[in-house]
Design a protein around this motif. Structure first.
Motif, PDB file in Angstrom:
ATOM      1  N   THR A  38      72.949  46.369  67.690  1.00 56.09           N
ATOM      2  CA  THR A  38      72.881  47.333  66.596  1.00 56.09           C
ATOM      3  C   THR A  38      73.538  48.653  66.984  1.00 56.09           C
ATOM      4  O   THR A  38      73.619  49.002  68.158  1.00 56.09           O
ATOM      5  N   LYS A  39      73.981  49.365  65.964  1.00 52.88           N
ATOM      6  CA  LYS A  39      74.616  50.660  66.174  1.00 52.88           C
ATOM      7  C   LYS A  39      73.554  51.749  66.281  1.00 52.88           C
ATOM      8  O   LYS A  39      72.452  51.603  65.767  1.00 52.88           O
ATOM      9  N   ASP A  40      73.930  52.852  66.930  1.00 49.65           N
ATOM     10  CA  ASP A  40      73.006  53.983  67.074  1.00 49.65           C
ATOM     11  C   ASP A  40      72.500  54.442  65.712  1.00 49.65           C
ATOM     12  O   ASP A  40      71.322  54.773  65.562  1.00 49.65           O
ATOM     13  N   SER A  41      73.372  54.450  64.718  1.00 47.46           N
ATOM     14  CA  SER A  41      73.002  54.959  63.393  1.00 47.46           C
ATOM     15  C   SER A  41      71.923  54.105  62.724  1.00 47.46           C
ATOM     16  O   SER A  41      71.228  54.574  61.829  1.00 47.46           O
ATOM     17  N   THR A  42      71.748  52.876  63.165  1.00 46.46           N
ATOM     18  CA  THR A  42      70.719  51.995  62.605  1.00 46.46           C
ATOM     19  C   THR A  42      69.326  52.452  63.021  1.00 46.46           C
ATOM     20  O   THR A  42      68.358  52.273  62.282  1.00 46.46           O
ATOM     21  N   LEU A  43      69.222  53.057  64.178  1.00 47.95           N
ATOM     22  CA  LEU A  43      67.928  53.440  64.719  1.00 47.95           C
ATOM     23  C   LEU A  43      67.304  54.623  63.990  1.00 47.95           C
ATOM     24  O   LEU A  43      66.087  54.658  63.803  1.00 47.95           O
ATOM     25  N   PRO A  45      67.139  55.758  60.819  1.00 52.71           N
ATOM     26  CA  PRO A  45      66.261  55.488  59.670  1.00 52.71           C
ATOM     27  C   PRO A  45      64.925  54.852  60.087  1.00 52.71           C
ATOM     28  O   PRO A  45      63.892  55.117  59.477  1.00 52.71           O
ATOM     29  N   VAL A  46      64.945  54.040  61.134  1.00 55.36           N
ATOM     30  CA  VAL A  46      63.713  53.436  61.649  1.00 55.36           C
ATOM     31  C   VAL A  46      62.799  54.535  62.182  1.00 55.36           C
ATOM     32  O   VAL A  46      61.595  54.569  61.879  1.00 55.36           O
ATOM     33  N   LEU A  47      63.352  55.458  62.961  1.00 53.32           N
ATOM     34  CA  LEU A  47      62.566  56.563  63.512  1.00 53.32           C
ATOM     35  C   LEU A  47      61.982  57.434  62.399  1.00 53.32           C
ATOM     36  O   LEU A  47      60.815  57.824  62.451  1.00 53.32           O
ATOM     37  N   LYS A  48      62.794  57.703  61.385  1.00 51.42           N
ATOM     38  CA  LYS A  48      62.328  58.523  60.263  1.00 51.42           C
ATOM     39  C   LYS A  48      61.183  57.825  59.526  1.00 51.42           C
ATOM     40  O   LYS A  48      60.174  58.445  59.191  1.00 51.42           O
ATOM     41  N   ARG A  49      61.323  56.525  59.285  1.00 53.28           N
ATOM     42  CA  ARG A  49      60.284  55.763  58.588  1.00 53.28           C
ATOM     43  C   ARG A  49      58.994  55.738  59.405  1.00 53.28           C
ATOM     44  O   ARG A  49      57.901  55.944  58.880  1.00 53.28           O
TER      45      ARG A  49
END
Length: 107
Positions: A38-43, A45-49
């Protein structure tokens, strides 16, 4: 790795890491990249959620003239980690049983 990452798996990995120690975003992404393409940018939104769900809190800390955003697990996050960890163990055992036996019951 060829196995896809899903939401519960991302949650489990992030909570597993932060359960051991606070971590900043890039650090989390590098650890997760060991098992995922996975790309860094995928992480992010997970952290925000996870933060919105009350499983993580965030704080900034200066590092070499810049701020790093650190993620810290909450008590609710620890509880969620326990739940996901148990689910992962049960899933892993079920998959291992199929892989080892072809799904056939022990005779």
């Amino acid at each position: 790795m060829i196995f896809p990452m899903n939401t519960p798996m991302f949650d489990l990995l992030v909570l597993s890491i932060t359960e051991k120690q606070d971590a900043y975003g890039y650090q989390l992404s590098q650890i997760i990249k060991r098992v995922s393409n996975t790309k860094d940018s995928t992480l992010y939104p997970v952290l925000k959620r996870l933060q919105e769900q009350g499983f993580l809190t965030v704080y900034d800390q200066a590092y070499q003239g810049r701020n790093r955003r650190y993620y810290k697990i909450t008590e609710a996050g620890r509880h969620q980690y326990q739940i996901l960890s148990k689910e992962w163990s049960a899933y892993q055992e079920a998959v291992d049983q199929i892989v080892k036996t072809g799904g056939m019951a022990d005779e």
